[in-house]
Design an enzyme around this catalytic site. Structure first.
Site, PDB file in Angstrom:
ATOM      1  NE  ARG A  55       6.323 -43.442  -4.599  1.00 30.08           N
ATOM      2  CZ  ARG A  55       5.080 -43.396  -5.074  1.00 30.08           C
ATOM      3  NH1 ARG A  55       4.078 -43.872  -4.374  1.00 30.08           N
ATOM      4  NH2 ARG A  55       4.840 -42.869  -6.252  1.00 30.08           N
ATOM      5  CG  ASP A  75      -4.214 -42.721  -8.441  1.00 28.60           C
ATOM      6  OD1 ASP A  75      -4.294 -41.673  -9.119  1.00 28.60           O
ATOM      7  OD2 ASP A  75      -3.478 -42.837  -7.457  1.00 28.60           O
ATOM      8  CG  ASP A  87       0.820 -48.998  -5.124  1.00 29.25           C
ATOM      9  OD1 ASP A  87       0.884 -48.139  -4.243  1.00 29.25           O
ATOM     10  OD2 ASP A  87       0.079 -48.898  -6.126  1.00 29.25           O
ATOM     11  CG  ASN A 130      -0.507 -46.487  -0.637  1.00 27.55           C
ATOM     12  OD1 ASN A 130      -0.519 -45.784  -1.636  1.00 27.55           O
ATOM     13  ND2 ASN A 130       0.215 -46.200   0.435  1.00 27.55           N
ATOM     14  CG  ASP A 164      -3.369 -44.486  -4.109  1.00 26.92           C
ATOM     15  OD1 ASP A 164      -2.812 -45.402  -3.491  1.00 26.92           O
ATOM     16  OD2 ASP A 164      -2.955 -44.037  -5.193  1.00 26.92           O
ATOM     17  CD  GLU A 169      -1.378 -45.436 -11.184  1.00 28.08           C
ATOM     18  OE1 GLU A 169      -0.306 -45.981 -10.897  1.00 28.08           O
ATOM     19  OE2 GLU A 169      -1.798 -44.397 -10.614  1.00 28.08           O
ATOM     20  CG  ASP A 218      -2.338 -49.581  -9.950  1.00 29.36           C
ATOM     21  OD1 ASP A 218      -1.127 -49.296  -9.958  1.00 29.36           O
ATOM     22  OD2 ASP A 218      -2.793 -50.600 -10.492  1.00 29.36           O
TER      23      ASP A 218
END
Length: 180
Positions: free
Chosen positions: A26, A123, A106, A90, A110, A126, A108
């Site tokens: 991102r 998450d 990142d 994050n 959070d 994830e 994953d």
């Protein structure tokens, strides 16, 4: 070779988030630096263009103060909404800066913090999936879990970016810089 550089107060920079495999995750197109040192970068943005890894774009809805630290494996976004301040944290590598952008990986996990102080770890599925797909080293897993604990302590103790004075000071500084 791109040299490392610390962003200066008032400078506008990009923020680039990557995944462990090195792929871009991102990009925030513009954040105004409020403080930049070797250890801490604090910035502000509002209605900023964000580009996702698949090319989709969106614009942030509210003003935010962002906090990055070189010694902790997390960063914090303080979002100013009508019903109060929300935090999105994050779990990530410590930041690095170069002439292109402020960058981090990142990982994953959070934590979302609500105006009433309650928070939730998000998450985890994830994280487990990506840990297996991208072969996160065991040491990284240990570091990230330790930093989840540190982050939860900061939230509960209202430390660092969760301190009421932090929000007040940096939000006022951001408003002043935006006026010029």
């Amino acid at each position: 070779m791109v040299r490392e550089s610390i962003p200066k107060e008032g400078e506008n920079i990009k923020i680039q988030s990557y995944k462990h495999d090195g792929k871009i995750h991102r990009v925030w197109s513009e954040t105004t630096i409020l403080k930049g040192t070797d250890h801490v970068v604090i910035g502000g943005n509002d209605h900023t263009l964000v580009t996702e890894s698949d090319g989709r774009t969106w614009i942030t809805r509210e003003p935010a103060i962002v906090y990055f630290h070189s010694e902790y494996w997390f960063n914090v976004i303080c979002m100013f909404r009508e019903d109060g301040i929300y935090y999105y944290c994050n779990l990530s590598s410590p930041f690095v800066c170069d002439e292109e952008a402020l960058k981090y990986i990142d990982y994953d996990l959070d934590i979302k913090v609500y105006p009433n102080g309650k928070y939730h770890l998000l998450d985890e599925d994830e994280y487990e999936q990506h840990m297996n797909q991208m072969n996160y080293p065991h040491d990284i897993d240990i570091i990230l879990r330790r930093n989840v604990d540190i982050l939860q302590q900061w939230i509960e103790q209202k430390k660092g970016p969760f301190a009421p004075d932090f929000i007040k000071v940096w939000n006022e500084r951001y408003k002043k810089i935006r006026q010029y």
